[in-house]
Design a protein around this motif. Structure first.
Motif, PDB file in Angstrom:
ATOM      1  N   SER A  41       7.591   5.209   0.509  1.00  0.00           N
ATOM      2  CA  SER A  41       6.149   5.488   0.512  1.00  0.00           C
ATOM      3  C   SER A  41       5.331   4.207   0.472  1.00  0.00           C
ATOM      4  O   SER A  41       4.163   4.226   0.107  1.00  0.00           O
ATOM      5  CB  SER A  41       5.783   6.365  -0.692  1.00  0.00           C
ATOM      6  OG  SER A  41       6.127   5.703  -1.906  1.00  0.00           O
ATOM      7  N   LYS A  95       0.841  -1.195   0.000  1.00  0.00           N
ATOM      8  CA  LYS A  95       0.000   0.000   0.000  1.00  0.00           C
ATOM      9  C   LYS A  95       0.877   1.245   0.000  1.00  0.00           C
ATOM     10  O   LYS A  95       1.963   1.256   0.589  1.00  0.00           O
ATOM     11  CB  LYS A  95      -0.917   0.006   1.230  1.00  0.00           C
ATOM     12  CG  LYS A  95      -1.929  -1.125   1.251  1.00  0.00           C
ATOM     13  CD  LYS A  95      -2.827  -1.025   2.472  1.00  0.00           C
ATOM     14  CE  LYS A  95      -3.864  -2.143   2.475  1.00  0.00           C
ATOM     15  NZ  LYS A  95      -4.751  -2.059   3.667  1.00  0.00           N
ATOM     16  N   GLN A  96       0.398   2.293  -0.641  1.00  0.00           N
ATOM     17  CA  GLN A  96       1.089   3.573  -0.642  1.00  0.00           C
ATOM     18  C   GLN A  96       0.660   4.372   0.587  1.00  0.00           C
ATOM     19  O   GLN A  96      -0.523   4.424   0.918  1.00  0.00           O
ATOM     20  CB  GLN A  96       0.773   4.359  -1.915  1.00  0.00           C
ATOM     21  CG  GLN A  96       1.314   3.708  -3.180  1.00  0.00           C
ATOM     22  CD  GLN A  96       2.832   3.592  -3.164  1.00  0.00           C
ATOM     23  OE1 GLN A  96       3.542   4.596  -3.104  1.00  0.00           O
ATOM     24  NE2 GLN A  96       3.331   2.363  -3.209  1.00  0.00           N
ATOM     25  N   ILE A  97       1.631   4.966   1.267  1.00  0.00           N
ATOM     26  CA  ILE A  97       1.326   5.763   2.449  1.00  0.00           C
ATOM     27  C   ILE A  97       1.441   7.245   2.099  1.00  0.00           C
ATOM     28  O   ILE A  97       2.057   7.618   1.099  1.00  0.00           O
ATOM     29  CB  ILE A  97       2.269   5.395   3.618  1.00  0.00           C
ATOM     30  CG1 ILE A  97       3.748   5.557   3.225  1.00  0.00           C
ATOM     31  CG2 ILE A  97       1.993   3.969   4.086  1.00  0.00           C
ATOM     32  CD1 ILE A  97       4.722   5.293   4.358  1.00  0.00           C
ATOM     33  N   SER A  98       0.859   8.085   2.931  1.00  0.00           N
ATOM     34  CA  SER A  98       0.782   9.515   2.630  1.00  0.00           C
ATOM     35  C   SER A  98       1.968  10.307   3.148  1.00  0.00           C
ATOM     36  O   SER A  98       1.993  11.531   3.045  1.00  0.00           O
ATOM     37  CB  SER A  98      -0.509  10.089   3.218  1.00  0.00           C
ATOM     38  OG  SER A  98      -0.535   9.903   4.632  1.00  0.00           O
ATOM     39  N   TYR A  99       2.947   9.617   3.725  1.00  0.00           N
ATOM     40  CA  TYR A  99       4.118  10.298   4.277  1.00  0.00           C
ATOM     41  C   TYR A  99       5.377   9.576   3.808  1.00  0.00           C
ATOM     42  O   TYR A  99       5.303   8.492   3.220  1.00  0.00           O
ATOM     43  CB  TYR A  99       4.063  10.330   5.802  1.00  0.00           C
ATOM     44  CG  TYR A  99       4.017   8.957   6.440  1.00  0.00           C
ATOM     45  CD1 TYR A  99       5.185   8.291   6.830  1.00  0.00           C
ATOM     46  CD2 TYR A  99       2.803   8.311   6.655  1.00  0.00           C
ATOM     47  CE1 TYR A  99       5.139   7.035   7.395  1.00  0.00           C
ATOM     48  CE2 TYR A  99       2.746   7.051   7.222  1.00  0.00           C
ATOM     49  CZ  TYR A  99       3.922   6.418   7.597  1.00  0.00           C
ATOM     50  OH  TYR A  99       3.877   5.166   8.159  1.00  0.00           O
ATOM     51  N   HIS A 100       6.516  10.177   4.066  1.00  0.00           N
ATOM     52  CA  HIS A 100       7.787   9.573   3.660  1.00  0.00           C
ATOM     53  C   HIS A 100       8.460   8.930   4.865  1.00  0.00           C
ATOM     54  O   HIS A 100       8.673   9.576   5.896  1.00  0.00           O
ATOM     55  CB  HIS A 100       8.715  10.637   3.070  1.00  0.00           C
ATOM     56  CG  HIS A 100      10.077  10.111   2.733  1.00  0.00           C
ATOM     57  ND1 HIS A 100      10.317   9.303   1.643  1.00  0.00           N
ATOM     58  CD2 HIS A 100      11.285  10.257   3.370  1.00  0.00           C
ATOM     59  CE1 HIS A 100      11.606   8.991   1.605  1.00  0.00           C
ATOM     60  NE2 HIS A 100      12.204   9.553   2.647  1.00  0.00           N
TER      61      HIS A 100
END
Length: 289
Positions: free
Chosen positions: A172, A143-148
């Motif tokens: 990400s 899954k792609q996350i909204s932070y680094h």
């Protein structure tokens, strides 16, 4: 003359020893990917992970530094190790108590995670890696996350007595998968053992509180609480848990009486939180009579 030659030979041997030691010695220095160890309690069991934490340093990680379709050690340096101190399951796959190397095979839309029985390989094992030594593999969806996330992070979340999610997070991307354990079976054995050996009032109370919290065996929990009060006398917490068990059995009149006893004892000891909880329960249970 012999003495001069002898001294010269000793000097040469000494110089060779010093040179050899200097040549093979290494300077202790900080690692680019520092070692980390994380422990997570799961009921009565524990999961530990040992890994190194590489940084992104502005690089493309998955599909770049970590190519798709190739084995990855889930970190840097040595292979990542996972230690479980009790038999568990991962997505229905039995994971016996022991130490395993954790490997991943990332793809853009799906990853395979391998629990590998050979822990002697350095890194990903290269040509020595043998899929036949996998205990099992599971499929997970990245899954792609909204932070680094700068450094690779292995963490645990969604913790209950019986399950926990392991999370692998870097750049990400995040993947996660659950570990489960039969904590109730372990607790039944622990309760039976402690009650058989040298039980105290607290032993019976803790057994009852566990059953009440898990919503199991309320009648047995009530018997434990009666024994706890008989052995240890009246306490606000004995009677509070007793009231909760009686309410769960539909014995609301008994539950109110127990809550009133707990409330009075809590007031004497200025346990304001327990006073409020008992007052709220009494009010609610009176409506159910």
């Amino acid at each position: 003359m012999k003495q001069v030659i002898l001294k010269s030979g000793i000097l040469l041997k000494f110089m060779f020893l010093v040179f050899s030691t200097s040549f093979y010695s290494q300077i202790k220095h900080p690692k680019a990917s520092p070692f980390s160890e994380v422990h997570q309690q799961l009921g009565l069991s524990k999961i530990s992970v040992q890994y190194s934490r590489p940084a992104t340093k502005g690089r493309t990680i998955f599909g770049g530094l970590v190519p798709y379709g190739r084995i990855w050690r889930v970190g840097a340096n040595e292979s990542t190790k996972i230690i479980v101190d009790a038999d568990m399951e991962v997505l229905g796959n039995p994971l016996p108590k022991g130490i395993y190397a954790l490997y991943a095979f990332p793809e853009e839309d799906s990853w395979q995670i391998a629990f590998h029985t050979n822990t002697s390989h350095w890194g990903d094992g290269r040509k020595d890696y043998d899929p036949k030594e996998d205990l099992f593999r599971i499929n997970v969806i990245p899954k792609q996350i909204s932070y680094h996330q700068e450094n690779l992070l292995i963490a645990f979340d969604s913790i209950t007595h019986n399950s926990v999610n392991m999370e692998l997070i870097w750049a990400s991307t995040k993947v996660m998968f659950p570990f489960t354990v039969d904590t109730h079976a372990q607790m039944e054995q622990e309760i039976a053992k402690q009650i058989l050996e040298n039980p105290t009032a607290q032993t019976y109370y803790e057994a009852a509180r566990y059953l009440q919290e898990q919503g199991k065996s309320y009648k047995q929990a009530l018997e434990y609480l009666r024994t706890a009060i008989e052995k240890g006398g009246d306490t606000y917490y004995f009677h509070r848990v007793k009231s909760l068990v009686e309410a769960a059995l539909g014995q609301y009149e008994n539950a109110i009486n127990s809550a009133q006893k707990s409330l009075a004892l809590a007031q004497e000891q200025e346990k304001d939180e327990f006073v409020r909880m008992n007052q709220n329960n009494i009010k609610r249970w009176k409506k159910l009579l």
